[in-house]
Design an enzyme around this catalytic site. Structure first.
Site, PDB file in Angstrom:
ATOM      1  N   LYS A 192      19.719  16.908  46.897  1.00  0.00           N
ATOM      2  CA  LYS A 192      20.555  15.848  46.339  1.00  0.00           C
ATOM      3  C   LYS A 192      21.848  16.413  45.757  1.00  0.00           C
ATOM      4  CE  LYS A 192      16.444  13.226  45.113  1.00  0.00           C
ATOM      5  NZ  LYS A 192      15.298  13.466  44.225  1.00  0.00           N
ATOM      6  N   LYS A 232      18.276  28.508  38.702  1.00  0.00           N
ATOM      7  CA  LYS A 232      19.393  27.888  37.981  1.00  0.00           C
ATOM      8  C   LYS A 232      19.989  28.871  36.980  1.00  0.00           C
ATOM      9  CE  LYS A 232      18.365  22.890  38.026  1.00  0.00           C
ATOM     10  NZ  LYS A 232      18.829  22.451  39.249  1.00  0.00           N
ATOM     11  N   LYS A 267      18.262  24.642  51.347  1.00  0.00           N
ATOM     12  CA  LYS A 267      17.449  23.430  51.411  1.00  0.00           C
ATOM     13  C   LYS A 267      18.337  22.178  51.374  1.00  0.00           C
ATOM     14  CE  LYS A 267      15.362  22.113  47.711  1.00  0.00           C
ATOM     15  NZ  LYS A 267      14.567  21.867  46.519  1.00  0.00           N
TER      16      LYS A 267
END
Ligand code: AMP
Ligand code: TRP
Length: 331
Positions: free
Chosen positions: A196, A111, A193
């Site tokens: 969400k 991140k 991946k």
């Protein structure tokens, strides 16, 4: 009976990766192990959440645990915040985790490397809280997807460190990662991946997706120009991902059997078979989900789960605080 524990963050809606990589295994293991399955609602606020959306996602997450087959008579199902000891032991674990260890955690590093702004202290120290979640219950095994392996390894390191310093406090857990389906990839980019936070929404199948939309996502999945249904994650990542999905949803059918069935057939036929398997599973889950929402099963499950989990967690926290020398009155 060996003990098992795992959790899922109610950030956004649960997706097929969560089901195949984690939830499906919680269900499979609940007969054989003493299972603790919780909703990680402390972990989910490490990134900003809209309160209304979070509430909906929380309810849905519990309902989906049940709809996917977790049975409150067999497993202890609870909300992380219903057991205060998680936050308290989380702080204690954090005080035994080194900065160097937290700095190595790829989730935070990624991140940061992506230039995301306003990353929080909670996100940085999250692996210490996860360690507490696990050792509070002396879990032997932690069934998770591939991305969580590093966190379970950190848990082991910190648990061993504290056992060495204070005497035997915690069982040292092992991650349990399935051979197939531990990292389901995005349908629109098979090198990423399934997650969400999929912005395009095309690559992620949510468990509550409309069946038509789910079918469309599978049929539109990115593949390759090789033209052969063959398991080769390096050269055919899209097809290999679809094979993993199909295998996981059809009693772990072996890859060579799938390859043989689609020998000489086009990708269209193969994708239709994957879409059928996905839609059949979603339909089963969604029917049960609707029944659960119309009942009081969510409330009764959580009340029961919180009571059972609290009994275990409070005894462990008291033991830890005593061993560290933090208490005057022993509870
Ligand atoms: P999370 O949604 O990050 O809370 O993840 C909950 C569980 O699902 C963890 O055990 C993850 O490792 C697993 N998981 C999440 N995404 C995937 C994926 N794309 N493939 C397989 N497992 C996943
Ligand atoms: N960190 C996990 C995830 O993002 C969720 C989680 C929190 C968890 N605490 C846990 C998983 C303890 C297993 C055990 O997916």
């Amino acid at each position: 009976m060996k003990r098992m524990l795992s959790g899922i963050k109610p950030t956004g809606q649960l997706h097929l990766g969560n089901y195949i990589g984690a939830l499906k295994h919680f269900v499979e293991y609940q007969d054989e192990y003493e299972m603790f399955a919780f909703i990680a609602n402390l972990h989910c606020i490490t990134v900003p959440q809209d309160p209304k959306e979070l509430q909906t996602n929380l309810r849905d997450c519990v309902a989906l645990y049940l709809a996917c087959g977790l049975d409150p008579k067999k497993a202890t199902i609870f909300l992380q915040t219903d057991v205060m000891e998680h936050a308290q032991l989380g702080y204690i674990m954090c005080c035994h985790t080194y900065l160097g260890e937290l700095n190595r955690m790829t989730q935070f590093k990624d991140k940061q490397a992506n230039g995301e702004q306003n990353l929080t202290g909670g996100l940085y120290t999250y692996p210490a809280l996860m360690a507490a979640d696990i050792v509070l219950y002396d879990a032997d095994y932690v069934p998770v997807g591939e991305d969580q392996k590093q966190h379970v390894e950190l848990t082991r390191d910190v648990a061993i460190r504290m056992n060495n310093r204070y005497g035997e406090l915690f069982r040292v857990p092992e991650p349990l990662i399935a051979k197939v389906g531990a990292r389901i990839m995005s349908l629109s980019d098979p090198n990423k991946k399934m997650s969400k936070s999929d912005e395009s929404n095309k690559g992620c199948i949510y468990l509550l997706d409309d069946l038509k939309a789910a079918r469309k996502k599978v049929m539109g999945a990115v593949t390759d120009s090789v033209g052969k249904v063959h398991y080769d994650p390096v050269n055919q990542p899209g097809i290999s991902n679809l094979m993993q999905i199909l295998s996981s949803l059809t009693n772990d059918r072996p890859f060579d059997e799938i390859e043989a069935e689609f020998e000489g057939k086009g990708y269209g036929d193969f994708k239709r078979a994957v879409a059928d398997a996905v839609c059949a599973k979603l339909e089963e889950i969604q029917n049960r989900y609707r029944e659960i929402l119309a009942s009081d099963l969510i409330e009764t499950t959580l009340a029961d789960g919180a009571a059972k989990a609290s009994a275990v967690a409070s005894a462990k926290l008291a033991k830890v605080q005593k061993a560290i020398g933090m208490e005057i009155i022993t509870r």
